[in-house]
Design a protein around this motif. Sequence first.
Motif, short mmCIF file in Angstrom:
data_model
loop_
_atom_site.label_atom_id
_atom_site.label_comp_id
_atom_site.label_asym_id
_atom_site.label_seq_id
_atom_site.Cartn_x
_atom_site.Cartn_y
_atom_site.Cartn_z
N LEU A 18 14.94 13.29 -13.94
CA LEU A 18 14.85 12.98 -12.52
C LEU A 18 13.42 12.58 -12.20
CD1 LEU A 18 15.83 13.17 -9.48
CD2 LEU A 18 15.10 15.56 -9.58
N VAL A 19 13.26 11.50 -11.45
CA VAL A 19 11.93 11.08 -11.00
C VAL A 19 11.74 11.58 -9.57
CG1 VAL A 19 10.50 9.12 -10.32
CG2 VAL A 19 11.76 9.08 -12.49
N VAL A 20 10.66 12.33 -9.35
CA VAL A 20 10.27 12.80 -8.02
C VAL A 20 8.97 12.11 -7.65
CG1 VAL A 20 9.73 14.80 -6.58
CG2 VAL A 20 11.38 15.03 -8.44
N HIS A 21 9.04 11.21 -6.69
CA HIS A 21 7.90 10.36 -6.33
C HIS A 21 7.15 10.97 -5.14
CE1 HIS A 21 5.33 7.15 -5.47
NE2 HIS A 21 6.16 6.27 -4.96
N THR A 22 5.97 11.54 -5.42
CA THR A 22 5.13 12.10 -4.36
C THR A 22 3.78 11.37 -4.29
OG1 THR A 22 4.17 13.76 -5.85
CG2 THR A 22 6.17 14.38 -4.66
N GLY A 23 3.73 10.19 -4.89
CA GLY A 23 2.45 9.47 -4.99
C GLY A 23 2.11 8.69 -3.73
N GLY A 24 1.83 9.41 -2.64
CA GLY A 24 1.42 8.76 -1.41
C GLY A 24 -0.03 8.33 -1.45
N PRO A 25 -0.55 7.77 -0.36
CA PRO A 25 0.19 7.52 0.88
C PRO A 25 1.15 6.34 0.76
CG PRO A 25 -2.06 6.70 1.08
CD PRO A 25 -1.98 7.41 -0.23
N PHE A 26 2.24 6.42 1.51
CA PHE A 26 3.25 5.36 1.49
C PHE A 26 2.97 4.28 2.52
CE2 PHE A 26 5.25 8.97 -0.51
CZ PHE A 26 6.01 8.42 -1.53
N GLN A 27 2.04 4.56 3.44
CA GLN A 27 1.70 3.57 4.45
C GLN A 27 1.15 2.30 3.78
OE1 GLN A 27 1.04 6.85 4.84
NE2 GLN A 27 2.55 7.10 6.45
N GLY A 28 1.55 1.15 4.29
CA GLY A 28 1.07 -0.11 3.75
C GLY A 28 1.90 -0.65 2.60
N ARG A 29 2.84 0.13 2.11
CA ARG A 29 3.72 -0.35 1.03
C ARG A 29 4.94 -1.01 1.65
NH1 ARG A 29 3.70 4.83 -3.18
NH2 ARG A 29 1.46 4.80 -3.63
N THR A 30 5.37 -2.09 1.04
CA THR A 30 6.52 -2.83 1.57
C THR A 30 7.67 -2.95 0.57
OG1 THR A 30 5.51 -4.92 0.86
CG2 THR A 30 5.07 -4.20 3.13
N LYS A 31 7.40 -2.63 -0.70
CA LYS A 31 8.43 -2.77 -1.73
C LYS A 31 8.66 -1.43 -2.43
CE LYS A 31 7.36 -7.63 -2.72
NZ LYS A 31 6.95 -8.59 -3.78
N PRO A 32 9.91 -0.98 -2.51
CA PRO A 32 10.24 0.27 -3.21
C PRO A 32 10.29 0.05 -4.73
CG PRO A 32 12.22 -0.67 -2.29
CD PRO A 32 11.09 -1.57 -1.86
N THR A 33 9.13 -0.24 -5.32
CA THR A 33 9.08 -0.65 -6.72
C THR A 33 9.60 0.42 -7.67
OG1 THR A 33 7.14 -1.99 -6.17
CG2 THR A 33 7.56 -1.59 -8.50
N LEU A 34 9.14 1.65 -7.48
CA LEU A 34 9.55 2.72 -8.40
C LEU A 34 11.03 3.02 -8.26
CD1 LEU A 34 8.81 4.75 -10.55
CD2 LEU A 34 8.08 6.33 -8.74
N LEU A 35 11.54 3.03 -7.05
CA LEU A 35 12.97 3.25 -6.83
C LEU A 35 13.79 2.17 -7.52
CD1 LEU A 35 15.48 4.45 -5.54
CD2 LEU A 35 14.86 3.30 -3.40
N SER A 36 13.36 0.93 -7.39
CA SER A 36 14.07 -0.18 -8.03
C SER A 36 14.07 -0.04 -9.55
CB SER A 36 13.41 -1.50 -7.63
OG SER A 36 14.06 -2.59 -8.24
N THR A 37 12.94 0.40 -10.09
CA THR A 37 12.84 0.59 -11.54
C THR A 37 13.76 1.71 -12.00
OG1 THR A 37 10.54 -0.16 -11.52
CG2 THR A 37 11.26 1.11 -13.44
N CYS A 38 13.79 2.81 -11.25
CA CYS A 38 14.66 3.92 -11.61
C CYS A 38 16.13 3.51 -11.59
CB CYS A 38 14.43 5.10 -10.66
SG CYS A 38 12.88 5.96 -10.92
N LEU A 39 16.50 2.70 -10.60
CA LEU A 39 17.89 2.24 -10.54
C LEU A 39 18.23 1.35 -11.72
CD1 LEU A 39 18.39 1.50 -6.74
CD2 LEU A 39 19.62 3.16 -8.14
N SER A 40 17.30 0.50 -12.12
CA SER A 40 17.57 -0.38 -13.26
C SER A 40 17.75 0.41 -14.54
CB SER A 40 16.42 -1.39 -13.41
OG SER A 40 15.22 -0.74 -13.78
#
Length: 269
Positions: A18-40
Motif C-alpha cells: 500500500l502506498v501512503v502519500h504524505t509528501g506535502g505540501p499539495f498546494q500548487g500541484r495540478t496532476k495526481p502523478t503518484l496516484l496515476s502511477t499506483c493505478l498503472s
Amino acid sequence: QQQQQQQRQQQHNKPKCLVVHTGGPFQGRTKPTLLSTCLSLSIPYVDVCDEWELAETSKSKLHSMAREKNVPCIISCGIWPGVSALMAKEGAESLASKLRSSYCNDEEGTAAGDESTKETKAEIESIDYSFFTAGTGNAGPTIVSATFLLLATPVITFLNGRRADKEPWTEMKQIDFGKGVGDRLVWLLDNPDVPSTALYLNCRHQHNDDDGDDTANVVPNVSSRFGTAPLVWNYLFGGMKVLPRSLLYNRNAMQAFALFSEPIIRLVD
C-alpha cells in the motif's frame, strides 16, 4: 468478464502493499502523478491531499480507472477536510431535525385550531469555520511552506449558494474562541472543508426536495478563516501578499523560505 477475473487473480497473486502519500505540501500541484502511477501498477493508494482542485482532478480523471482495475484508492484522508466538516454536518443536521420537530408540532397546533402557530423551516444561513493556533502549534517547515503557498491560492467560499473565489488573507473578522483564548482576529484562507461541506449539504437539500421534504434548505454561505499568535505574524502574512504570485506559488522558493524562517519561528513560539 474473463479479463476482469484475470486482473483480480493477478492482483491477488501479487505481494500485498500500500502506498501512503504524505509528501506535502499539495498546494500548487495540478496532476495526481503518484496516484496515476499506483493505478498503472495496481497498487492501493491513500493520501492526505488538502488541495481541493487536485483532489477533484484525481476523482474526475482516475475514478473510472480505479474501478476498472479494482484498485482501492482513498484521497484526502488528512486533517483538511476532516473533523471540522463532520462537526458542521452534525450541527446542520441537528438543527434541521430540531426545527423539523418544531414544524410538525406547529402543524398539529394549527390542526387543533391554534392559528397563532407559524410554519417553520430549517434554514441554515451560513457555516463559518474559524481556526486559531498560538504560534505554529509545533508544525514543521512543510506546514509553514503550505501556509505561504496558500497566500497565493484563491479562497473558495460559497455566497448565496454559489461558489465565489476570493482573495486570500482578506475580510478580517474578530471571533470569540471562548474561555482561555478569548477574542482573536482571523482572515480568509483556502480550506477544502468549505466546498466539501457546501456541496454535501446542497446535495442533501436536493435529495430532500425530491422526497417532498421542504424543511431542509440550501446552505447559502460557507467560508473559512485562520489566525495565529503573536498578532504580528498575521500582519506579516498579509504583507507577503505584495510579493508576485508567481514567487509565492514557487514551491521550492517557499520551502527554502520556510526552512530559513523556522529558527526564528521556533524562538518566537
